[in-house]
Design a protein around this motif. Structure first.
Motif, PDB file in Angstrom:
ATOM      1  N   LEU A 125       1.310  -1.124  -0.030  1.00 19.27           N
ATOM      2  CA  LEU A 125      -0.214  -0.157   0.212  1.00 19.27           C
ATOM      3  C   LEU A 125       0.580   1.308  -0.091  1.00 19.27           C
ATOM      4  O   LEU A 125       0.454   1.790  -0.557  1.00 19.27           O
ATOM      5  CB  LEU A 125      -1.081   0.302   0.681  1.00 19.27           C
TER       6      LEU A 125
ATOM      7  N   PHE B 152      -2.462  -7.448  -1.571  1.00 16.40           N
ATOM      8  CA  PHE B 152      -2.196  -6.286  -0.345  1.00 16.40           C
ATOM      9  C   PHE B 152      -0.341  -5.782  -0.050  1.00 16.40           C
ATOM     10  O   PHE B 152      -0.497  -5.336   0.485  1.00 16.40           O
ATOM     11  CB  PHE B 152      -3.068  -6.178   0.475  1.00 16.40           C
TER      12      PHE B 152
ATOM     13  N   HIS C   2      -6.568  -6.674   4.737  1.00 19.76           N
ATOM     14  CA  HIS C   2      -5.557  -5.884   4.372  1.00 19.76           C
ATOM     15  C   HIS C   2      -5.127  -5.314   5.299  1.00 19.76           C
ATOM     16  O   HIS C   2      -3.434  -4.635   4.666  1.00 19.76           O
ATOM     17  CB  HIS C   2      -6.832  -4.906   4.345  1.00 19.76           C
TER      18      HIS C   2
END
Length: 333
Positions: free
Chosen positions: A119, A204, A241
């Motif tokens: 991310l 992710f 996530h």
């Protein structure tokens, strides 16, 4: 005679009522205390210690409602901006403290984010712009710290103006609730029907690729497919996530029985008193990650970035990492 028996019966009933009321009151008190204790389960677990700013103004952190556990410091007056993989967010407070002792000009002027490396990579691609909830802001990273391969990718794609500098290593473990109620002892146990898992999402989080390698080592492609295929489809595996927050929280909320994380993350949860434990993995099925850092192209504070990367290799920094199960990087060839 009948009157005495009736009186005794009434007295017994009253005594039973009083006992029942006492039990109910004690139960309610215990439930109430547990409810308040559970507030500590929710991030941020640092209780403000990871915020390096000096003036905080109004503080309105509300667990589960308004908190930004992976955003630290003041992005508008910073002199050093660090993007680092979230799996060692808990080490940053002592690292920053020691760094500032050596370089007091940075006191209150360090900003850092501890999101998953993938991310953070996307944020760098977006020129540092990030949106959380209803807020959007921009921070140009000076340093990017993640797994060695991810750092090398940043360099290869021309987003770094430096080299990859390795400094510590980490290994995997199975995080479980305290006392390991499901008696999970190995990676192969994760495939058992009825065992609910919380696992990093390969889309992710880089750790997922490391976990998949270990699953294959322990039980072949079949074990990997069970954990990341069959159980995802039947609802027994929940994908995260941000595993360094979601995995322990899901276990604390009793929504899962186990999850594979970095060993350091489980050690941290034990250190802060959360009812979390872990199962170590034997070396033949474990995966060793190498952590590295580099400067980000176009950074605004190149000298500060270099100072931080040099500090990460110092004995003082390495001793802090060691407290949470990390080992100093040693080149093997």
């Amino acid at each position: 005679m009948m009157n005495n028996s009736l009186a005794q019966l009434i007295n017994n009933v009253n005594t039973s009522k009083r006992s029942l009321i006492t039990i109910l009151i004690i139960t309610l008190c215990l439930l109430s205390s547990n409810t308040y204790a559970n507030d500590d389960f929710y991030p941020p677990w640092s209780h403000g210690k990871n915020n390096p700013v000096k003036q905080r103004g109004l503080e309105i952190t509300v667990p589960e409602v308004d908190n930004l556990p992976d955003i630290h410091g003041d992005p508008f007056h910073s002199a050093l901006n660090i993007f680092l993989g979230g799996n060692y967010f808990f080490v940053m407070a002592p690292l920053v403290e020691e760094f500032v002792k050596e370089h007091p000009q940075f006191e209150g002027r360090i900003y850092y984010e501890t999101l998953p490396p993938g991310l953070l990579y996307k944020q760098i691609e977006q020129h540092g712009v990030i949106t959380v909830g209803n807020m959007t802001w921009q921070v140009q990273a000076d340093v990017y710290a993640a797994g060695l391969r991810r750092v090398e990718q940043l360099i290869k794609e021309g987003r770094s103006n430096g080299k990859a500098v390795p400094y510590v290593t980490n290994t995997l473990a199975i995080m479980v609730p305290k006392n390991n109620p499901k008696h999970i002892l190995s990676l192969t146990d994760l495939a058992q029907p009825g065992i609910k898992l919380v696992m990093p999402n390969p889309q992710f989080e880089g750790i997922a690729q490391q976990i998949e390698k270990s699953l294959v080592k322990a039980g072949g492609e079949q074990l990997k497919q069970s954990v990341y295929g069959t159980k995802v489809n039947n609802g027994e595996t929940t994908l995260t996530h941000i595993h360094h927050r979601q995995t322990p929280l899901t276990l604390l909320e009793k929504k899962a029985d186990a999850g594979v994380t970095w060993q350091s993350e489980a050690i941290f949860q034990e250190k802060i008193g959360n009812p979390i434990s872990y199962v170590s993995l034997p070396s033949q099925v474990n995966t060793r990650a190498i952590y590295a850092a580099t400067t980000v192209k176009g950074n605004l504070h190149p000298e500060a970035a270099q100072l931080w990367i040099e500090f990460l290799q110092s004995q003082k920094a390495l001793s802090i990492f060691k407290e949470y199960g990390f080992e100093a990087y040693r080149q093997t060839h």
